[in-house]
Motif scaffolding. Structure first.
Motif, PDB file in Angstrom:
ATOM      1  N   PHE A 263       0.825  -1.205   0.000  1.00 12.91           N
ATOM      2  CA  PHE A 263       0.000   0.000   0.000  1.00 12.91           C
ATOM      3  C   PHE A 263       0.855   1.249   0.000  1.00 12.91           C
TER       4      PHE A 263
ATOM      5  N   PRO B   7      -0.667  -4.048  -4.103  1.00 15.95           N
ATOM      6  CA  PRO B   7      -1.073  -4.974  -3.037  1.00 15.95           C
ATOM      7  C   PRO B   7      -1.902  -6.154  -3.559  1.00 15.95           C
ATOM      8  N   ASN B   8      -2.636  -5.920  -4.644  1.00 19.41           N
ATOM      9  CA  ASN B   8      -3.461  -7.027  -5.143  1.00 19.41           C
ATOM     10  C   ASN B   8      -2.635  -8.054  -5.910  1.00 19.41           C
TER      11      ASN B   8
ATOM     12  N   PHE C 292      -6.025  -6.317   9.208  1.00 22.63           N
ATOM     13  CA  PHE C 292      -5.950  -4.917   9.615  1.00 22.63           C
ATOM     14  C   PHE C 292      -6.111  -4.747  11.118  1.00 22.63           C
TER      15      PHE C 292
ATOM     16  N   PHE D 258     -16.002  -7.045   5.882  1.00 23.28           N
ATOM     17  CA  PHE D 258     -17.025  -6.341   5.108  1.00 23.28           C
ATOM     18  C   PHE D 258     -18.364  -6.497   5.826  1.00 23.28           C
TER      19      PHE D 258
ATOM     20  N   PHE E  52     -13.798 -14.053  -0.053  1.00 24.16           N
ATOM     21  CA  PHE E  52     -13.777 -12.946  -1.014  1.00 24.16           C
ATOM     22  C   PHE E  52     -12.638 -13.093  -2.028  1.00 24.16           C
ATOM     23  N   SER E  53     -11.500 -13.569  -1.551  1.00 23.67           N
ATOM     24  CA  SER E  53     -10.362 -13.703  -2.481  1.00 23.67           C
ATOM     25  C   SER E  53     -10.665 -14.734  -3.565  1.00 23.67           C
TER      26      SER E  53
ATOM     27  N   VAL F  71     -12.911 -13.150  -6.128  1.00 24.60           N
ATOM     28  CA  VAL F  71     -12.116 -12.343  -7.043  1.00 24.60           C
ATOM     29  C   VAL F  71     -11.496 -13.211  -8.132  1.00 24.60           C
TER      30      VAL F  71
ATOM     31  N   ARG G  52     -10.209 -15.295   6.605  1.00 26.92           N
ATOM     32  CA  ARG G  52     -10.311 -14.566   5.340  1.00 26.92           C
ATOM     33  C   ARG G  52      -8.933 -14.361   4.725  1.00 26.92           C
TER      34      ARG G  52
ATOM     35  N   ALA H 225      -8.573  -3.690   2.213  1.00 22.36           N
ATOM     36  CA  ALA H 225      -8.656  -5.141   2.429  1.00 22.36           C
ATOM     37  C   ALA H 225      -9.071  -5.824   1.131  1.00 22.36           C
ATOM     38  N   ALA H 226     -10.052  -5.243   0.463  1.00 23.66           N
ATOM     39  CA  ALA H 226     -10.502  -5.839  -0.798  1.00 23.66           C
ATOM     40  C   ALA H 226      -9.369  -5.827  -1.820  1.00 23.66           C
ATOM     41  N   ARG H 227      -8.642  -4.724  -1.842  1.00 24.97           N
ATOM     42  CA  ARG H 227      -7.547  -4.612  -2.793  1.00 24.97           C
ATOM     43  C   ARG H 227      -6.465  -5.634  -2.462  1.00 24.97           C
ATOM     44  N   ASP H 228      -6.217  -5.784  -1.164  1.00 22.84           N
ATOM     45  CA  ASP H 228      -5.200  -6.728  -0.719  1.00 22.84           C
ATOM     46  C   ASP H 228      -5.559  -8.148  -1.152  1.00 22.84           C
ATOM     47  N   MET H 229      -6.863  -8.428  -1.202  1.00 25.90           N
ATOM     48  CA  MET H 229      -7.274  -9.764  -1.614  1.00 25.90           C
ATOM     49  C   MET H 229      -7.374  -9.897  -3.126  1.00 25.90           C
ATOM     50  N   GLY H 230      -6.826  -8.918  -3.815  1.00 24.78           N
ATOM     51  CA  GLY H 230      -6.685  -9.051  -5.258  1.00 24.78           C
ATOM     52  C   GLY H 230      -7.815  -8.462  -6.079  1.00 24.78           C
ATOM     53  N   ALA H 231      -8.766  -7.786  -5.431  1.00 22.66           N
ATOM     54  CA  ALA H 231      -9.906  -7.288  -6.184  1.00 22.66           C
ATOM     55  C   ALA H 231      -9.512  -6.111  -7.069  1.00 22.66           C
TER      56      ALA H 231
END
Ligand SMILES: Nc1ncnc2c1ncn2[C@@H]1O[C@H](COP(=O)(O)OP(=O)(O)OP(=O)(O)O)[C@@H](O)[C@H]1O
Ligand SMILES: [Mg+2]
Lengths: 370, 309
Positions: free
Chosen positions: A55, A75-76, A84, A90, A101-102, A105, A149, B208-214
């Motif tokens: 980040f 980061p993705n 965190f 979420f 969630f991953s 994606v 998660r 967090a979403a970005r970290d998980m690749g979104a």
């Protein structure tokens, strides 16, 4: 699951404008290691973690994960997962959707995702809770969902930003063991951030102690505790009695410090100070409360000091005895309760002694503020 | 809790003086300014259109002739439905939906940007820039748009100068000016509710979403938009209701062929002097809008209670 990979920070500087948040960090973390960053609030722990997770790009230096330079990789795209400080679940997704969630994606089907979620829920001991919303879980349960998660993405490195800070003491201690177990089971690299030295010492293979953007020492917990590299580490990790003074003489491993108020005291020279401590230097001597004992007689000695007992505290397995010290500070001594009836010594003079090899001398420096 | 208890608590909290004032003010507001006028309009809409002397006379009975008129047209007309009025009605609603969507598309990114970038002087300037146009009154704004979009207006001039077109485009006839004017007029009502919710969205969730690749679109689709839904729906509701009920902008910016339904209502009230018919038309518009909003909320699973947030 994937094996842990190594993480290296080479000469990393992170600046926000003129403010230097991280100064010349050199860290190498082995694959599969449980590594902690320990330091007071605002010392730059989160900042370092953000640089590892992507980040934040370091202003200078390189971050390598698995030997690969991560510059320019977002980061993705990094093989890391971050938990965190506030978990950041979420709120509008069900627990199982949060966990997977991953996978969503990556385009996995709902059936597959549900199956994986159930496995992970099993692992974190929350079976059948998948259809709840995060707000319907307790603090410890949320905590475990956040871990699941992060693990669901099968990262090579798991980054944890003070994940236990919001929990109460009991739960925190329980989660410590649980985290450590999970880490050993999945075998990936954990980078853990905390300002709680107990957490860092119990869980980690190695600890980096940070002070205002600077890493003072990197070593295993025992070394950090017994052989601190700086006065800051000595005073931040665990409790320590500090005596200021000047080095009077040096004799091999040991030095005699002429303390300002408590006479001449002997102690081992800390490993980090061996090469540069000289006679006449301003120094600090540290003795841990549990290294102190009541001397059998009150003859003076280089490992003894006499002071008035101000008050005593009974804590169950230990007694704490507080003696009048210098600079308004008290000298704390912890005695193990071995079932003998002790006579309170409050108001009287007491001579305490310690083994010089259990005390350390360091060049004078900054202490951790209480 | 009983009503008496609630009332007692209320007075204990606010004191007799302030409590009474608040109660009376709310009462006046709700009853005199909201309920009574609407009820009298409702009443009007069911009456015959009579010259004043006959009002209250024997001929003054309840009737649904005005509602019938809207659907079926004048008795003895050559079409079996009131094609003209219904057509305008339908077009108005579709146009209002269009304006709403346009505003949403424009405002969501802006609100997201405003809400997620942490403060800063630049943001404040941006918000100020958004508010300033509202100091200018509606008529002036509408005429300004007419000038910009006119045959020899700024846009046509620019396009002509650069040789992108050979003849001026009639933005007014194509209703471009109308949509732009309406969209512009209600932009703030869309931005602020969305901005408000997005501002309270924890940045860590996005990270967090970005970290998980979104990728960014999935972050919006799965994290930001669901969270912003209450704001989006209150923005959409306001923009839709207000554009369906707008009068000045369609009057000034609408092309010659495009009548807005409010203009028909206005004509009945004013030129036609037929208040009952105007009232009936207005009530149909109001109810239809409410039904559309409620069914949209149902479709997108938004609760009424969420909107006030
Ligand atoms: N985006 C930023 N812009 C400017 N300064 C920042 C920024 N992020 C962090 N800092 C500063 O960098 C320093 C370190 O912050 P950091 O968040 O890393 O602390 P921390 O060690 O994680 O503390 P805590 O234990 O309270 O979480 C702080 O002084 C903070 O004010
Ligand atoms: Mg932090």
């Amino acid at each position: 699951m994937s094996r842990g990979v190594e993480v290296n920070l080479d000469n990393v500087w992170i600046r926000f404008g003129d403010f230097v948040a991280v100064r010349e960090a050199n860290v190498s973390i082995k694959g599969g290691e449980f590594f902690s960053f320990l330091g007071p609030s605002g010392c730059g722990k989160t900042t370092i973690l953000r640089a590892v997770s992507g980040f934040l790009e370091p202003s200078e230096g390189t971050v390598k994960i698995g030997g690969r330079d991560m510059a320019g990789i977002g980061p993705n795209k990094r093989p890391t997962a971050l938990i965190f400080q506030n978990l950041a679940l979420f709120p509008l997704m069900k627990v199982w959707e949060n966990i997977t969630f991953s996978l969503e994606v990556q385009g996995f089907s709902k059936v597959d995702r549900r199956k994986r979620a159930d496995e992970l829920l099993e692992m974190i001991a929350l079976p059948d809770q998948g259809d709840k919303l995060p707000s319907e879980l307790s603090g410890g349960q949320k905590q475990r969902v956040a871990i699941a998660r992060a693990l669901c993405a099968e990262p090579d490195v798991l980054l944890l930003d003070e994940p236990l800070s919001a929990l109460d003491l009991k739960l925190r201690q329980h989660m410590r063991t649980e985290l450590r177990e999970i880490q050993q089971r999945v075998g990936i690299t954990f980078i853990y951030i905390t300002h709680d030295q107990g957490e860092a010492l119990t869980m980690s293979d190695n600890v980096a102690v940070m002070r205002a953007g600077v890493i003072d020492q990197i070593a295993d917990g025992q070394t950090v505790y017994d052989d601190p590299a700086t006065p800051f580490v000595a005073s931040f990790v665990g409790e320590n009695n500090v005596f200021r003074g000047t080095v009077k003489s040096i004799d091999g491993e040991f030095a005699i410090v002429d303390t300002n108020r408590s006479g001449e005291l002997a102690a081992r020279i800390a490993t980090s100070a061996k090469s540069n401590l000289k006679v006449g230097d301003a120094a600090m001597m540290f003795v841990r409360p549990e290294a102190c004992n009541i001397a059998p007689d009150d003859a003076p000695g280089k490992n003894r000091l006499t002071a008035m007992v101000k008050h005593e505290e009974f804590e169950g397995q230990i007694y704490n005895v507080f003696l009048e010290g210098s600079e308004g500070k008290e000298i704390k001594m912890s005695l193990v309760n071995i079932g003998q009836n002790r006579q309170s010594a409050e108001g009287k003079d007491l001579t305490l002694e310690y083994a010089p090899e259990h005390a350390v001398v360091l060049p004078a420096g900054e202490l951790a503020s209480e | 809790m009983s009503a008496v208890q609630i009332l007692r608590n209320f007075f204990e909290k606010n004191g007799i003086g302030l409590g009474t004032f608040l109660l009376v003010a709310v009462f006046i507001w709700v009853v005199i300014l909201i309920i009574l006028p609407q009820l009298s309009m409702l009443d009007f809409s069911f009456r015959h259109h009579l010259p004043p002397p006959e009002m209250g006379g024997p001929k003054d009975t309840y009737t649904i002739e005005h509602y019938k008129y809207l659907v079926l047209g004048a008795p003895g007309a050559d079409t079996s439905y009131n094609v003209v009025d219904l057509g305008v009605f339908g077009r108005t609603l579709i146009a209002a939906v269009f304006v709403t969507i346009l505003d949403l598309i424009l405002c969501y990114p802006l609100a997201y940007y405003l809400g997620q970038s942490k403060g800063g002087g630049f943001i404040r300037v941006l918000v100020l820039l958004l508010i300033i146009p509202y100091w200018i009154n509606e008529i002036l704004r509408a005429f300004a748009f007419r000038i910009i979009f006119g045959d020899s207006g700024l846009i046509n001039e620019v396009l002509l100068t650069f040789g992108l077109i050979n003849d001026p485009i009639d933005f007014i006839r194509a209703n471009v000016a109308l949509y732009a004017g309406l969209g512009y007029a209600y932009i703030l009502l869309m931005i602020f509710p969305i901005y408000n919710v997005i501002e309270s969205l924890d940045r860590n969730q996005i990270e967090a979403a970005r970290d998980m690749g979104a990728p960014w679109w999935r972050i919006h689709w799965r994290v930001v938009i669901p969270y912003a839904k209450p704001g989006i729906s209150s923005g959409c509701t306001m923009v839709f209701m207000l554009s369906a009920g707008a009068l000045a902008a369609p009057q000034i910016l609408g092309g010659p062929s495009s009548l807005w339904f409010t203009q028909i209502i206005y004509q009945w009230f004013n030129q036609g002097g037929n208040w009952p018919r105007g009232a009936a038309f207005a009530i149909v518009l109001l109810l239809t809008c409410i039904i559309i909003v409620l069914s949209m909320m149902r479709l997108f699973k938004v609760k009424i209670g969420d909107i006030g947030k």
